[in-house]
Design an enzyme around this catalytic site. Sequence first.
Site, PDB file in Angstrom:
ATOM      1  N   LYS A 192      -7.688   4.814   0.216  1.00  0.00           N
ATOM      2  CA  LYS A 192      -7.696   3.419  -0.241  1.00  0.00           C
ATOM      3  C   LYS A 192      -6.286   2.891  -0.046  1.00  0.00           C
ATOM      4  O   LYS A 192      -5.413   3.067  -0.905  1.00  0.00           O
ATOM      5  CB  LYS A 192      -8.133   3.402  -1.696  1.00  0.00           C
ATOM      6  N   CYS A 306      10.616   2.917  -2.687  1.00  0.00           N
ATOM      7  CA  CYS A 306      10.767   3.464  -4.043  1.00  0.00           C
ATOM      8  C   CYS A 306      12.103   4.189  -4.190  1.00  0.00           C
ATOM      9  O   CYS A 306      12.606   4.347  -5.297  1.00  0.00           O
ATOM     10  CB  CYS A 306       9.606   4.404  -4.339  1.00  0.00           C
ATOM     11  N   GLU A 406      12.203  -2.117 -12.479  1.00  0.00           N
ATOM     12  CA  GLU A 406      12.056  -2.029 -11.021  1.00  0.00           C
ATOM     13  C   GLU A 406      11.747  -3.411 -10.445  1.00  0.00           C
ATOM     14  O   GLU A 406      10.739  -4.016 -10.798  1.00  0.00           O
ATOM     15  CB  GLU A 406      10.926  -1.057 -10.653  1.00  0.00           C
TER      16      GLU A 406
HETATM   17  P1  NDP Z   1       0.407  -0.752  -6.999  1.00  0.00           P
HETATM   18  O1  NDP Z   1       0.535   0.230  -8.088  1.00  0.00           O
HETATM   19  O2  NDP Z   1       0.128  -2.163  -7.353  1.00  0.00           O
HETATM   20  O3  NDP Z   1      -0.738  -0.315  -5.980  1.00  0.00           O
HETATM   21  C1  NDP Z   1      -0.771   0.933  -5.327  1.00  0.00           C
HETATM   22  C2  NDP Z   1      -2.183   1.170  -4.818  1.00  0.00           C
HETATM   23  O4  NDP Z   1      -3.044   1.370  -5.941  1.00  0.00           O
HETATM   24  C3  NDP Z   1      -2.777  -0.008  -4.054  1.00  0.00           C
HETATM   25  O5  NDP Z   1      -3.601   0.481  -3.023  1.00  0.00           O
HETATM   26  C4  NDP Z   1      -3.572  -0.701  -5.141  1.00  0.00           C
HETATM   27  O6  NDP Z   1      -4.563  -1.556  -4.655  1.00  0.00           O
HETATM   28  C5  NDP Z   1      -4.141   0.486  -5.867  1.00  0.00           C
HETATM   29  N1  NDP Z   1      -4.620   0.195  -7.213  1.00  0.00           N
HETATM   30  C6  NDP Z   1      -4.384  -0.890  -7.993  1.00  0.00           C
HETATM   31  N2  NDP Z   1      -5.022  -0.772  -9.181  1.00  0.00           N
HETATM   32  C7  NDP Z   1      -5.664   0.416  -9.172  1.00  0.00           C
HETATM   33  C8  NDP Z   1      -6.475   1.117 -10.090  1.00  0.00           C
HETATM   34  N3  NDP Z   1      -6.747   0.624 -11.300  1.00  0.00           N
HETATM   35  N4  NDP Z   1      -6.953   2.331  -9.760  1.00  0.00           N
HETATM   36  C9  NDP Z   1      -6.662   2.867  -8.562  1.00  0.00           C
HETATM   37  N5  NDP Z   1      -5.914   2.246  -7.612  1.00  0.00           N
HETATM   38  C10 NDP Z   1      -5.410   1.034  -7.918  1.00  0.00           C
HETATM   39  O7  NDP Z   1       1.749  -0.645  -6.138  1.00  0.00           O
HETATM   40  P2  NDP Z   1       2.178  -1.553  -4.946  1.00  0.00           P
HETATM   41  O8  NDP Z   1       1.157  -1.513  -3.853  1.00  0.00           O
HETATM   42  O9  NDP Z   1       2.605  -2.884  -5.472  1.00  0.00           O
HETATM   43  O10 NDP Z   1       3.453  -0.737  -4.411  1.00  0.00           O
HETATM   44  C11 NDP Z   1       4.708  -0.844  -4.967  1.00  0.00           C
HETATM   45  C12 NDP Z   1       4.971   0.263  -5.967  1.00  0.00           C
HETATM   46  O11 NDP Z   1       4.790   1.520  -5.349  1.00  0.00           O
HETATM   47  C13 NDP Z   1       6.387   0.248  -6.469  1.00  0.00           C
HETATM   48  O12 NDP Z   1       6.399   0.430  -7.870  1.00  0.00           O
HETATM   49  C14 NDP Z   1       7.020   1.440  -5.790  1.00  0.00           C
HETATM   50  O13 NDP Z   1       8.090   1.991  -6.483  1.00  0.00           O
HETATM   51  C15 NDP Z   1       5.869   2.377  -5.711  1.00  0.00           C
HETATM   52  N6  NDP Z   1       6.111   3.380  -4.681  1.00  0.00           N
HETATM   53  C16 NDP Z   1       6.412   4.672  -5.059  1.00  0.00           C
HETATM   54  C17 NDP Z   1       6.711   5.627  -4.107  1.00  0.00           C
HETATM   55  C18 NDP Z   1       7.007   7.041  -4.492  1.00  0.00           C
HETATM   56  O14 NDP Z   1       6.897   7.896  -3.622  1.00  0.00           O
HETATM   57  N7  NDP Z   1       7.371   7.338  -5.726  1.00  0.00           N
HETATM   58  C19 NDP Z   1       6.748   5.288  -2.664  1.00  0.00           C
HETATM   59  C20 NDP Z   1       6.404   3.928  -2.395  1.00  0.00           C
HETATM   60  C21 NDP Z   1       6.104   3.004  -3.373  1.00  0.00           C
HETATM   61  P3  NDP Z   1      -4.217  -3.153  -4.595  1.00  0.00           P
HETATM   62  O15 NDP Z   1      -3.210  -3.282  -3.509  1.00  0.00           O
HETATM   63  O16 NDP Z   1      -5.502  -3.786  -4.298  1.00  0.00           O
HETATM   64  O17 NDP Z   1      -3.675  -3.537  -5.954  1.00  0.00           O
END
Ligand code: NDP
Length: 503
Positions: A192, A306, A406
């Site tokens: 996903k 991140c 963040e």
């Molecule tokens: P989100 O947490 O908003 O989304 C991540 C993924 O989860 C998306 O595909 C999202 O879909 C999906 N999602 C949203 N709600 C749910 C749910 N209830 N259950 C399961 N999946 C769900 O993050 P972002 O996409 O905004 O990415 C940015 C964030 O990712 C930042 O906080 C960053 O720090 C973190 N990150 C961490 C990394 C690491 O390795 N530690 C690396 C890269 C990023 P949808 O897009 O439809 O909301």
Amino acid sequence: MSAGPSWGGLPGDPPILPHWIGNRPVLTADGRDPAWIDDLAPATGRVRARIARGGPAEVDAAVGAARAALTGPWAGWTAAARAELLDRAAALLEARLDELAALEGEDSGKPVALAARMDIPRAVANLRFFAGAARHDHTPCHADGGPGRRLNYTLRRPVGVCALITPWNLPLYLLTWKVAPALAMGNTVVCKPSELTPATATALAAALAEAGLPDGVFNLVHGYGPEVGAPLVAHPGVSLVSFTGGTATGRSVAAAAAPSFKKLSLELGGKNATVIFADAVDSEAALDAVVSGAVRAAFTNQGQICLCGSRLLVEGRAYDRVVGRFLQRMAALRVGPPEAAVDMGSLISHAHREKVEGYLRLAREEGGVVVGGERPSPAEAPEGGAFLRPAAVLGLSPRCRVATEEIFGPVVSVHRFEDEAEALEQANLVRYGLAASVWTTQLDRAHRVAAALEAGIVWVNCWLERDLRTPFGGVKESGVGREGGDWSLDFYSEVRNVCLALS
Ligand code: NDP
């Protein structure tokens, strides 16, 4: 608008990005009329594709296909055969590197040149690395001597269906970081990706199919988190969840996965410190090298990694020189359309730019000085895009909101410390603990500070150097578990001990 369908997409005006279920492009799994999500190019604001909007029916079909594949021909594939498959997929991606980099640039707003030198090569490397890991994997044997004794040996078994959920900032890079070890260990997957950046996930589906992956081993469902991600995590047919995203989402993913005791890995947010000691900048050349590392850490991918160093902590006696040079270098960064020769492209969306600008307003309200952070002129960057110049916030406490929450954009908060103890106190005061970079020429200090930092990853005199054999993950609210090298092999497999009586 794109001229034609992207790799794995379907023709349409604009092109269509379908789900991939059972190795086929699918628009709906239950015969209802498809619903759509617009896939916007953040640098122009234009609709570049239409994404099939999945829901529980598609999740159910994808998990069903993945479960069926666990007992199909895939179950009989040797590790060597799985490794060859990953190598073939890597070669297919590599052969279309330029096309994929352009796709990633259009879909996410990042510079195409960055995608061509970082995202896509790293995706290829992920596939090749875990092909090698599968080939060289070995498990322990605990022998206890001769007759009447016991021989214990350990088998790795696939875990089952893996739910792989990824964010928008490094789309193909992070998806392959999960898909490659999951397939190397013989699992099947349902992916996903973020609906903001679906293009290269669709291309990966096509590449794996072309490489010869059996039906149902790789599945992809596009859509919104609550409509696809949440039912996927909760699905009883899923045995493992690997999630990369924000900390708040990670919390709800952990809660949803817990009742059925799914294996879980969470890679979450970060608020990483770049710690510069005065000894590291005792010449002009050293100052240049260190500041260039700090600028890279702060603003690569528009600060949307991140691991970005979004807090710059500088020792007092070098503060003016380091900060002066940092602001100079920051001001020289070129911001503009992804396909141009730029250092920074567009942020992921207008909504995200507004969030980042909200933090700059907050910084001023809190009494800070904001340098940069303007929207570029139309001559520099298209008006429809979500561009923002890099910003530094000075004069605020390291405990203020701008310095502890963040922001995930091109904003760095700058702070001064007087000694090692204060540097550590400032670095460790946030609720996150993903990464840090430390700049010093003193060997004893490097080891001391690296050991005392509350972070899963510490770089000394470098940033974002990644050896795929090493553990990757964070402490505190930056996540749970580690992936990378053997840690990925452990996570994506169930180890079984077999105890054999020798008499
Ligand atoms: P989100 O947490 O908003 O989304 C991540 C993924 O989860 C998306 O595909 C999202 O879909 C999906 N999602 C949203 N709600 C749910 C749910 N209830 N259950 C399961 N999946 C769900 O993050 P972002 O996409 O905004 O990415 C940015 C964030 O990712 C930042 O906080 C960053 O720090 C973190 N990150 C961490 C990394 C690491 O390795 N530690 C690396 C890269 C990023 P949808 O897009 O439809 O909301």
